[in-house]
Write a protein that holds these residues in place. Structure first.
Motif, PDB file in Angstrom:
ATOM      1  N   HIS A  38       3.428   0.873   5.466  1.00  0.00           N
ATOM      2  CA  HIS A  38       2.063   1.221   5.740  1.00  0.00           C
ATOM      3  C   HIS A  38       1.212   0.379   4.835  1.00  0.00           C
ATOM      4  N   GLN A  40      -1.711   0.704   3.163  1.00  0.00           N
ATOM      5  CA  GLN A  40      -2.283   1.115   2.112  1.00  0.00           C
ATOM      6  C   GLN A  40      -1.078   1.469   0.976  1.00  0.00           C
ATOM      7  N   ARG A  41       0.190   1.738   1.571  1.00  0.00           N
ATOM      8  CA  ARG A  41       1.344   1.870   0.501  1.00  0.00           C
ATOM      9  C   ARG A  41       1.671   0.515  -0.214  1.00  0.00           C
ATOM     10  N   ASN A  44      -1.322  -0.274  -2.493  1.00  0.00           N
ATOM     11  CA  ASN A  44      -1.016   0.422  -3.817  1.00  0.00           C
ATOM     12  C   ASN A  44       0.009   0.085  -4.744  1.00  0.00           C
TER      13      ASN A  44
END
Length: 222
Positions: A38, A40-41, A44
């Motif tokens: 993903h 956003q993963r 991050n």
């Protein structure tokens, strides 16, 4: 996150959130397994000094944060005589972000010394192409007579460019792309190019190792 290996501090990532181990939770280079790609993963991960390296036979992503980090300050790139000649006389044309997907596909397909197969699977290609369309991934491309003959790609996190991979079909093509990356980095106040792990090629260009703790301080702007 579930602690899988207490001795080595390796964590199984949760499917329903995108948290990663903190610096204090890390021991070895491999810090987590699992999760997905993903966007956003991934963002991050890089924001926390972590990157995915490969997918194992159980389809688990392996996430790394090396204890010794290979990095280069853009102004410290070493330019050999042969590279100077290639920059000036070989006729390379440099472009940025015009052919990202072909760059990453070439990085996946190029034959490398001491490597039997690539870690850049179709899942990696799709994930980083998604990040490119979202404005987080970037490429530098080297053309000769309108043919893509070299290049590199990576992720921008703050003022750190996290380099992922490079390729060359012509002598010095990837180094010329790297030279232009350093030029762009200097012009845009990029403090550091993250090269991840040591290899002789990067060392010849001026990269050196720093501690994981020092790298985290740079990421945090300290």
């Amino acid at each position: 996150m579930e602690l899988l290996d207490k001795e080595h501090c390796i964590y199984l990532l949760d499917e329903d959130n995108f948290d990663f181990p903190t610096l204090e939770m890390m021991n070895d280079d491999l810090v987590a397994v699992g999760g997905d790609f993903h966007p956003q993963r991934l963002i991050n991960a890089y924001s926390n000094g972590i990157f995915p390296w490969f997918i194992d036979e159980y389809n688990h992503i392996h996430w790394y944060s090396p204890q010794k980090r290979m990095v280069l300050e853009p102004q410290n790139m070493k330019i050999s005589k042969s590279l100077k000649k290639s920059i000036k006389n070989k006729g390379f044309v440099i472009k940025s972000n015009e052919n990202f997907e072909e760059v990453i596909k070439n990085c996946a397909n190029i034959k490398r010394k001491h490597e039997d197969e690539t870690w850049i699977s179709d899942e990696f290609i799709q994930a980083y192409t998604n990040l490119f369309h979202l404005g987080y991934a970037f490429s530098i491309e080297c053309y000769l007579e309108d043919e893509l003959v070299g290049g590199l790609y990576g992720i921008m996190i703050g003022n750190v460019f996290c380099g992922e991979s490079m390729f060359a079909k012509e002598s010095n093509a990837s180094k010329v792309a790297f030279y232009h990356l350093c030029n762009q980095a200097r012009k845009n106040d990029i403090k550091l190019i993250d090269c991840q792990v040591h290899n002789d090629h990067l060392e010849s260009l001026g990269a050196s190792e720093i501690s994981r703790e020092e790298y985290f301080k740079i990421l945090e702007g300290k």
